[in-house]
Design a protein around this motif. Sequence first.
Motif, short mmCIF file in Angstrom:
data_model
loop_
_atom_site.label_atom_id
_atom_site.label_comp_id
_atom_site.label_asym_id
_atom_site.label_seq_id
_atom_site.Cartn_x
_atom_site.Cartn_y
_atom_site.Cartn_z
N ASN A 4 38.52 39.44 44.14
CA ASN A 4 38.96 39.95 42.78
C ASN A 4 38.31 40.84 41.90
OD1 ASN A 4 41.66 39.19 43.84
ND2 ASN A 4 41.18 37.22 43.18
N LYS A 6 36.86 43.41 39.69
CA LYS A 6 37.18 44.65 39.09
C LYS A 6 36.33 44.99 38.23
CE LYS A 6 41.24 42.61 38.23
NZ LYS A 6 41.47 41.47 39.05
N THR A 19 36.97 48.49 42.56
CA THR A 19 37.84 47.20 43.12
C THR A 19 37.28 47.00 44.50
OG1 THR A 19 39.72 48.33 43.71
CG2 THR A 19 39.54 47.57 41.52
N ALA A 24 43.75 45.25 44.48
CA ALA A 24 43.23 45.14 43.07
C ALA A 24 43.06 46.27 42.50
CB ALA A 24 41.66 44.53 43.32
N ASN A 27 46.87 46.86 40.83
CA ASN A 27 46.80 46.04 39.85
C ASN A 27 46.31 46.21 38.59
OD1 ASN A 27 48.61 44.49 41.60
ND2 ASN A 27 46.97 42.79 41.88
N THR A 28 45.15 46.82 38.64
CA THR A 28 44.34 47.19 37.58
C THR A 28 44.90 48.85 37.12
OG1 THR A 28 42.15 46.18 38.45
CG2 THR A 28 42.01 47.85 36.87
#
Length: 82
Positions: A4, A6, A19, A24, A27-28
């Motif tokens: 995970n 980042k 990422t 990931a 989401n970021t």
Amino acid sequence: MYPNLKQACVYADDVVLVTRNKQALINTFQKIKREAEKYGLTINKNKTKYMRHSRTQTSGKEMEIEIEGMKIEEVRPNTLEQ
């Protein structure tokens, strides 16, 4: 190791996200987009791109990324516009 992980590199109005996997990244990106919108900022979908780098062979494998209806273009190393 750190699935995970980042990282973000920010300079002026440019942002580079690093990422370990596609989810990931999505989401970021969504988190950054929400925070930007709080300040009246938008993400230019024409300038938003992604590049994959992997120790394993990825050439020829298509990976489509679509975030909130915005299709993100994949670029290959050394093909980014200057």
